[in-house]
Motif scaffolding. Structure first.
Motif, PDB file in Angstrom:
ATOM      1  N   GLY A  27       0.823  -1.212   0.000  1.00  0.00           N
ATOM      2  CA  GLY A  27       0.000   0.000   0.000  1.00  0.00           C
ATOM      3  C   GLY A  27       0.853   1.256   0.000  1.00  0.00           C
ATOM      4  N   GLU A  28       1.899   1.257   0.804  1.00  0.00           N
ATOM      5  CA  GLU A  28       2.805   2.411   0.859  1.00  0.00           C
ATOM      6  C   GLU A  28       3.533   2.595  -0.471  1.00  0.00           C
ATOM      7  OE1 GLU A  28       4.268   5.770   2.504  1.00  0.00           O
ATOM      8  OE2 GLU A  28       2.812   4.441   3.443  1.00  0.00           O
ATOM      9  N   ARG A  30       2.423   1.654  -3.457  1.00  0.00           N
ATOM     10  CA  ARG A  30       1.445   2.162  -4.435  1.00  0.00           C
ATOM     11  C   ARG A  30       1.170   3.644  -4.201  1.00  0.00           C
ATOM     12  NH1 ARG A  30      -0.248  -2.930  -3.581  1.00  0.00           N
ATOM     13  NH2 ARG A  30      -1.731  -2.404  -1.935  1.00  0.00           N
ATOM     14  N   LYS A  31       0.972   4.023  -2.940  1.00  0.00           N
ATOM     15  CA  LYS A  31       0.698   5.422  -2.593  1.00  0.00           C
ATOM     16  C   LYS A  31       1.854   6.323  -3.027  1.00  0.00           C
ATOM     17  CE  LYS A  31       0.909   7.150   1.655  1.00  0.00           C
ATOM     18  NZ  LYS A  31       0.670   7.291   3.081  1.00  0.00           N
ATOM     19  N   SER A  32       3.062   5.809  -2.961  1.00  0.00           N
ATOM     20  CA  SER A  32       4.253   6.578  -3.338  1.00  0.00           C
ATOM     21  C   SER A  32       4.608   6.419  -4.813  1.00  0.00           C
ATOM     22  CB  SER A  32       5.443   6.126  -2.485  1.00  0.00           C
ATOM     23  OG  SER A  32       5.166   6.323  -1.134  1.00  0.00           O
ATOM     24  N   HIS A  33       3.790   5.668  -5.542  1.00  0.00           N
ATOM     25  CA  HIS A  33       4.021   5.413  -6.965  1.00  0.00           C
ATOM     26  C   HIS A  33       5.387   4.778  -7.218  1.00  0.00           C
ATOM     27  CE1 HIS A  33       0.365   7.626  -7.826  1.00  0.00           C
ATOM     28  NE2 HIS A  33       0.805   8.566  -6.998  1.00  0.00           N
TER      29      HIS A  33
END
Length: 175
Positions: A27-28, A30-33
Motif C-alpha cells: 500500500g505504501e 502504491r501510494k508513493s508510486h
C-alpha cells in the motif's frame, strides 16, 4: 510474544519472509508510486534465525527506500529486492532503490546510532538492523548504485545442513 525468554531461532525461508514484507508494504509503495520488483533465487537454502527480527530488517530497508525515492519523479521510482546464494554459503539479500543515493555522505555512516537524514527520524532503524544482522552471524553494508540510488545488502549464513527449499517464485515479478 509475552514470554520473557528470548525468541528461539528457527528455519527461515527468506524468500517467503520477503514476500510477506513486500505484501505488507504494498500500500505504501502504491501510494508513493514506487514500482517494486522481486528477483528471488530459486532453491535458496534456508537460514537459521528469528523470522520476525529479519522481517523487521526488511521492513525498515524497504520503507527507507520508498521514502528516499519520494525525492525523484514518479516515473523513476523503482525498488528491487533480490536474493542469491553466495560462494561463502550465505544468503545475500539486496535492496536497491532509484532514489537520490547518499550524495556526499559516507554510506557506512548511516548505520551509526542516532544518525538520520529525516526531520522526524530517530536514527535508530539502521543501527538496530545492523545489530539484528550481526546477531544472525551476518553482515550489513551500503553503497551507491550508479547512476542513481542506494544499494543496501546483507548476508546471513545458511542453516547448517540445510537443503535447498524449492521456491514457488517464478522469474522476476512486479507489484
Amino acid at each position: 510474544m509475552i514470554r520473557k525468554a528470548p525468541p528461539g531461532k528457527e528455519r527461515v525461508d527468506i524468500n517467503a519472509a520477503i514476500r510477506e514484507v513486500v505484501a505488507l508494504t504494498g500500500g505504501e509503495a502504491r501510494k508513493s508510486h514506487a514500482r517494486v520488483e522481486m528477483q528471488l533465487a530459486r532453491d535458496l537454502p534456508a537460514i537459521e534465525g528469528e523470522r520476525v527480527a529479519l522481517q523487521q530488517v526488511l521492513l525498515n530497508l524497504i520503507v527507507n527506500a520508498i521514502e528516499a525515492m519520494l525525492g525523484v519523479s514518479e516515473a523513476e521510482r523503482h525498488l528491487l529486492i533480490a536474493t542469491s546464494h553466495t560462494a561463502e554459503d550465505c544468503v545475500l539479500v539486496t535492496v536497491r532503490d532509484s532514489g537520490p543515493g547518499f550524495g556526499s555522505l559516507d554510506p557506512a555512516g548511516i548505520f551509526a546510532p542516532f544518525y538520520t537524514t529525516k526531520p522526524s527520524g530517530l536514527g535508530m532503524g539502521l543501527s538496530i538492523c545492523q545489530s539484528i544482522i550481526d546477531a544472525h552471524g551476518g553482515r550489513l553494508w551500503a553503497s551507491e548504485h550508479a547512476p542513481r540510488g542506494a544499494l543496501i545488502q546483507f548476508t546471513v549464513p545458511v542453516q547448517s545442513g540445510a537443503s535447498r527449499t524449492p521456491s514457488l517464485q517464478d522469474p522476476p515479478n512486479q507489484l
